[in-house]
Structures are given as C-alpha cells and as structure tokens.
Write a protein that holds these residues in place. Structure first.
Motif, PDB file in Angstrom:
ATOM      1  N   GLY A  52       0.811  -1.202   0.000  1.00 16.24           N
ATOM      2  CA  GLY A  52       0.000   0.000   0.000  1.00 16.24           C
ATOM      3  C   GLY A  52       0.842   1.249   0.000  1.00 16.24           C
ATOM      4  N   ALA A  53       0.484   2.197   0.862  1.00 17.69           N
ATOM      5  CA  ALA A  53       1.100   3.525   0.838  1.00 17.69           C
ATOM      6  C   ALA A  53       2.227   3.663   1.845  1.00 17.69           C
ATOM      7  N   SER A  54       3.309   4.290   1.389  1.00 18.01           N
ATOM      8  CA  SER A  54       4.364   4.754   2.282  1.00 18.01           C
ATOM      9  C   SER A  54       4.285   6.275   2.311  1.00 18.01           C
ATOM     10  N   TYR A  55       4.349   6.834   3.515  1.00 17.73           N
ATOM     11  CA  TYR A  55       4.227   8.287   3.654  1.00 17.73           C
ATOM     12  C   TYR A  55       5.523   8.968   4.090  1.00 17.73           C
ATOM     13  N   ALA A  56       6.541   8.196   4.414  1.00 20.21           N
ATOM     14  CA  ALA A  56       7.841   8.763   4.774  1.00 20.21           C
ATOM     15  C   ALA A  56       8.919   7.712   4.509  1.00 20.21           C
ATOM     16  N   PRO A  57       9.476   7.710   3.284  1.00 21.91           N
ATOM     17  CA  PRO A  57       9.218   8.643   2.173  1.00 21.91           C
ATOM     18  C   PRO A  57       7.945   8.272   1.425  1.00 21.91           C
ATOM     19  N   LEU A  58       7.506   9.166   0.557  1.00 23.30           N
ATOM     20  CA  LEU A  58       6.295   8.924  -0.224  1.00 23.30           C
ATOM     21  C   LEU A  58       6.590   7.970  -1.376  1.00 23.30           C
ATOM     22  N   ASN A  59       5.765   6.923  -1.478  1.00 23.98           N
ATOM     23  CA  ASN A  59       5.801   6.106  -2.689  1.00 23.98           C
ATOM     24  C   ASN A  59       4.621   6.502  -3.573  1.00 23.98           C
ATOM     25  N   ASN A  60       4.387   5.792  -4.663  1.00 23.15           N
ATOM     26  CA  ASN A  60       3.315   6.174  -5.588  1.00 23.15           C
ATOM     27  C   ASN A  60       1.949   6.163  -4.920  1.00 23.15           C
ATOM     28  N   ASN A  61       1.680   5.146  -4.096  1.00 21.90           N
ATOM     29  CA  ASN A  61       0.391   5.106  -3.399  1.00 21.90           C
ATOM     30  C   ASN A  61       0.244   6.280  -2.447  1.00 21.90           C
ATOM     31  N   GLY A  62       1.332   6.624  -1.746  1.00 24.45           N
ATOM     32  CA  GLY A  62       1.276   7.746  -0.817  1.00 24.45           C
ATOM     33  C   GLY A  62       1.073   9.075  -1.520  1.00 24.45           C
ATOM     34  N   ILE A  63       1.762   9.269  -2.650  1.00 21.80           N
ATOM     35  CA  ILE A  63       1.577  10.496  -3.441  1.00 21.80           C
ATOM     36  C   ILE A  63       0.130  10.613  -3.893  1.00 21.80           C
ATOM     37  N   TYR A  64      -0.406   9.506  -4.387  1.00 21.55           N
ATOM     38  CA  TYR A  64      -1.799   9.482  -4.851  1.00 21.55           C
ATOM     39  C   TYR A  64      -2.754   9.846  -3.716  1.00 21.55           C
ATOM     40  N   ALA A  65      -2.551   9.264  -2.536  1.00 22.34           N
ATOM     41  CA  ALA A  65      -3.437   9.516  -1.397  1.00 22.34           C
ATOM     42  C   ALA A  65      -3.416  10.984  -0.996  1.00 22.34           C
ATOM     43  N   LEU A  66      -2.233  11.581  -0.913  1.00 23.72           N
ATOM     44  CA  LEU A  66      -2.135  12.972  -0.462  1.00 23.72           C
ATOM     45  C   LEU A  66      -2.597  13.957  -1.529  1.00 23.72           C
ATOM     46  N   ASN A  67      -2.336  13.659  -2.801  1.00 20.97           N
ATOM     47  CA  ASN A  67      -2.901  14.491  -3.871  1.00 20.97           C
ATOM     48  C   ASN A  67      -4.425  14.502  -3.785  1.00 20.97           C
ATOM     49  N   THR A  68      -4.996  13.325  -3.578  1.00 21.05           N
ATOM     50  CA  THR A  68      -6.453  13.198  -3.510  1.00 21.05           C
ATOM     51  C   THR A  68      -7.017  13.975  -2.342  1.00 21.05           C
ATOM     52  N   PHE A  69      -6.401  13.818  -1.176  1.00 23.31           N
ATOM     53  CA  PHE A  69      -6.876  14.543   0.000  1.00 23.31           C
ATOM     54  C   PHE A  69      -6.755  16.045  -0.212  1.00 23.31           C
ATOM     55  N   SER A  70      -5.631  16.483  -0.781  1.00 23.40           N
ATOM     56  CA  SER A  70      -5.428  17.908  -1.024  1.00 23.40           C
ATOM     57  C   SER A  70      -6.525  18.464  -1.919  1.00 23.40           C
ATOM     58  N   PHE A  71      -6.872  17.721  -2.964  1.00 23.71           N
ATOM     59  CA  PHE A  71      -7.928  18.167  -3.870  1.00 23.71           C
ATOM     60  C   PHE A  71      -9.256  18.311  -3.126  1.00 23.71           C
ATOM     61  N   LEU A  72      -9.598  17.321  -2.310  1.00 25.29           N
ATOM     62  CA  LEU A  72     -10.895  17.343  -1.641  1.00 25.29           C
ATOM     63  C   LEU A  72     -11.014  18.505  -0.674  1.00 25.29           C
ATOM     64  N   GLN A  73      -9.974  18.731   0.146  1.00 30.37           N
ATOM     65  CA  GLN A  73     -10.086  19.802   1.136  1.00 30.37           C
ATOM     66  C   GLN A  73     -10.122  21.169   0.473  1.00 30.37           C
ATOM     67  N   GLN A  74      -9.467  21.308  -0.680  1.00 34.04           N
ATOM     68  CA  GLN A  74      -9.456  22.601  -1.360  1.00 34.04           C
ATOM     69  C   GLN A  74     -10.742  22.846  -2.138  1.00 34.04           C
ATOM     70  N   ASN A  75     -11.402  21.790  -2.567  1.00 31.92           N
ATOM     71  CA  ASN A  75     -12.616  21.920  -3.378  1.00 31.92           C
ATOM     72  C   ASN A  75     -13.862  21.470  -2.636  1.00 31.92           C
ATOM     73  N   GLY A  76     -13.778  21.464  -1.313  1.00 32.37           N
ATOM     74  CA  GLY A  76     -14.878  20.983  -0.498  1.00 32.37           C
ATOM     75  C   GLY A  76     -15.845  22.068  -0.071  1.00 32.37           C
ATOM     76  N   GLY A  77     -16.653  21.715   0.903  1.00 33.28           N
ATOM     77  CA  GLY A  77     -17.666  22.637   1.382  1.00 33.28           C
ATOM     78  C   GLY A  77     -17.125  23.730   2.277  1.00 33.28           C
ATOM     79  N   ASN A  78     -15.853  23.595   2.713  1.00 32.51           N
ATOM     80  CA  ASN A  78     -15.237  24.605   3.575  1.00 32.51           C
ATOM     81  C   ASN A  78     -13.820  24.876   3.091  1.00 32.51           C
ATOM     82  N   PRO A  79     -13.681  25.385   1.844  1.00 32.94           N
ATOM     83  CA  PRO A  79     -12.343  25.584   1.276  1.00 32.94           C
ATOM     84  C   PRO A  79     -11.639  26.760   1.917  1.00 32.94           C
ATOM     85  N   ILE A  80     -10.312  26.719   1.923  1.00 32.49           N
ATOM     86  CA  ILE A  80      -9.537  27.854   2.399  1.00 32.49           C
ATOM     87  C   ILE A  80      -9.112  28.673   1.181  1.00 32.49           C
ATOM     88  N   PRO A  81      -9.212  29.999   1.214  1.00 32.92           N
ATOM     89  CA  PRO A  81      -8.820  30.793   0.047  1.00 32.92           C
ATOM     90  C   PRO A  81      -7.353  30.595  -0.299  1.00 32.92           C
TER      91      PRO A  81
END
Length: 280
Positions: A229-258
């Motif tokens: 699965g995912a390694s987060y330190a260091p980041l492997n492909n699964n970890g990069i994918y997971a954090l990219n996905t989370f970043s997208f959701l929090q930025q485009n969600g119902g409570n985005p930060i400018p």
C-alpha cells in the motif's frame, strides 16, 4: 490614515491570520463503533501512516506543501452532533452491517456541505457509497493510473498505484449519472476511483472521493512484501496518490480555504481604496 481605515486593515490582518490557522478537521469512526474493521478502522494501525501524513506540518501547514493545517479525530459515535465538529468524514473499511446505523447521518452531513472520503473495498464494505448510489464490485486488481488532480498534484506524479487483498471497481455509468468524474482506471480499464467537487453531486453537497480499495491508501505488511500500500515517509506512488487526492478534496470541499493569491487580491484592493481615500 483614518480611524475607519485603520480598523479595516486590522480586521484584514486578523482575517488572514485566522484563515492561515484555520485547521481542517478530519474524523472517522473509531474501532469501538466498527469493531469488525480491525486495524482498518480510522484509529487502527493500518491508517496511522495516512493520519500522520495529514498532520505532518511539512505536508499540510503554513509552511507545508499545502497551506492548510489538518487535525484528525476519532468518532465513537457518528450522528449529526459529532459530524458537526468535522469538515471531512473518512469512511474506512466499514462493514455494511455496522455502517447501516449511521449511513443516513452521513448522507445528511454530505448533502449539507460536509466532505466525504470513502475507502470502499468490496460489496460487503460499501454501505456508505451504496447509500449514494456508488456500490463496489470485484476487479482484476491490476495497477491504476490517471491524471490530475489525483495522480498528478501538489505531492507529485503517481504511477502504477497498487491494490491489495480484496480489490474492487466502481460503476462508471453511476458515477457519470451523479455528475462525477472518473479518478483512475486499472489496466483493464475498470474504474478504481471517482471524485466530485463540492456541489456537483447535488446542490449544497460537499466534495466526495470514493476509492474501490482501501489498501491503495492504507499501510500494511500482510501481502508478503515489506510494505503493502502507501508509504508516507518517504512517499511512494500510493502515498503520493493519497495525499494528492486529500489535497484536492479539502481545497474543493464545502469549507475551502482561500488561495494565497485570493488573500493578496483582497489586500491589494484595500490598499488601493486607502490610497484613493488619502487623495480625496
């Protein structure tokens, strides 16, 4: 500068400080609520790496790759009261029988603007997605690829993201019927993830991500390899994918930060206003 303008700029400075410090709260069901989830519960050991990455200031924080602080919390009950305290709910490996009791609360939360990160796995662990019309069926389990924003994002480019153990796919026709986007496909062109910006699934809804295998994001060692699965330190492909996905959701969600550029634009506008008032 007039007293009114002084107050205006002081208020802007305070607003920018608050925006930068505004932590995005992520909650999930604790193992006491979903005992059959075992280590795949939100507070289980297989999710520790993901949670640690979210709270890593080098990844998410004022000086991080993504300029937003993240905190995580365990929910021992999932209802309107507990969900009111989180910006995103993460549905981990939730058995249908255990998630049925709070699936309606999750639906109301999401339709009211709460963000959802659903880590489905198989037809016995997709009750939350099924409530939204997104069930899971078996897949071949081959590697997944895709483009922005999930596979290509602030944490880099992810390729050949792997599935493990029980593996699944999503119904593309159901995704499109609910105004969603295909996030990734495996070698056989089966859809392994989907995403929605806030308001796309339904007016007023939060952002949504559904993946067909939690082990694309979890961290285990049961597959016979040192790490599955995912390694987060260091980041492997699964970890990069997971954090990219989370970043997208929090930025485009119902409570985005400018974005910082948006804050700068507001500041520039106020500076122009102040200059004009001085000339007048």
């Amino acid at each position: 500068m007039s007293n009114a303008l002084s107050k205006l700029f002081a208020g802007l400075a305070l607003a920018i400080t608050c925006l930068s410090a505004n932590a995005y709260v992520v909650g999930g069901a604790a193992s006491s609520l979903i005992p059959s989830s075992g280590n795949w519960a939100w507070n289980g050991s297989y999710m520790t790496g993901f949670r640690g990455a979210l709270e890593n200031a080098a990844y998410f924080g004022p000086a991080g790759i993504v300029n937003r602080t993240i905190t995580t919390t365990n929910l021992t009950a999932v209802n309107s009261s507990t969900l009111a305290g989180v910006d995103m709910f993460v549905g981990t490996w939730v058995a249908d029988s255990e998630g049925a009791g709070f699936s309606a609360a999750i639906m109301n939360y999401f339709l009211g603007g709460g963000d959802l990160f659903l880590l489905q796995d198989d037809s016995g662990h997709d009750v939350l997605g099924s409530t939204l019309g997104m069930s899971t069926t078996g897949s071949t389990g081959s590697v997944s690829n895709g483009g922005a924003p999930l596979f290509n994002g602030p944490f880099g480019n992810a390729t050949n993201v792997q599935q493990f153990y029980a593996v699944g796919q999503l119904d593309e026709s159901a995704i499109l019927a609910h105004n969603g986007h295909v996030g990734g496909r495996n070698v056989e062109n089966q859809v392994t993830s989907a995403f929605w910006h806030a308001g796309e699934y339904a007016p007023g809804s939060g952002s949504l991500f559904i993946i067909a295998d939690i082990d694309m994001i979890a961290t285990t060692s049961l597959c016979g390899q040192p790490l599955c699965g995912a390694s987060y330190a260091p980041l492997n492909n699964n970890g990069i994918y997971a954090l990219n996905t989370f970043s997208f959701l929090q930025q485009n969600g119902g409570n985005p930060i400018p974005e910082p550029a948006s804050i700068l634009l507001v500041g520039s506008a106020l500076a122009i206003l102040a200059a004009r008032r001085r000339k007048g």
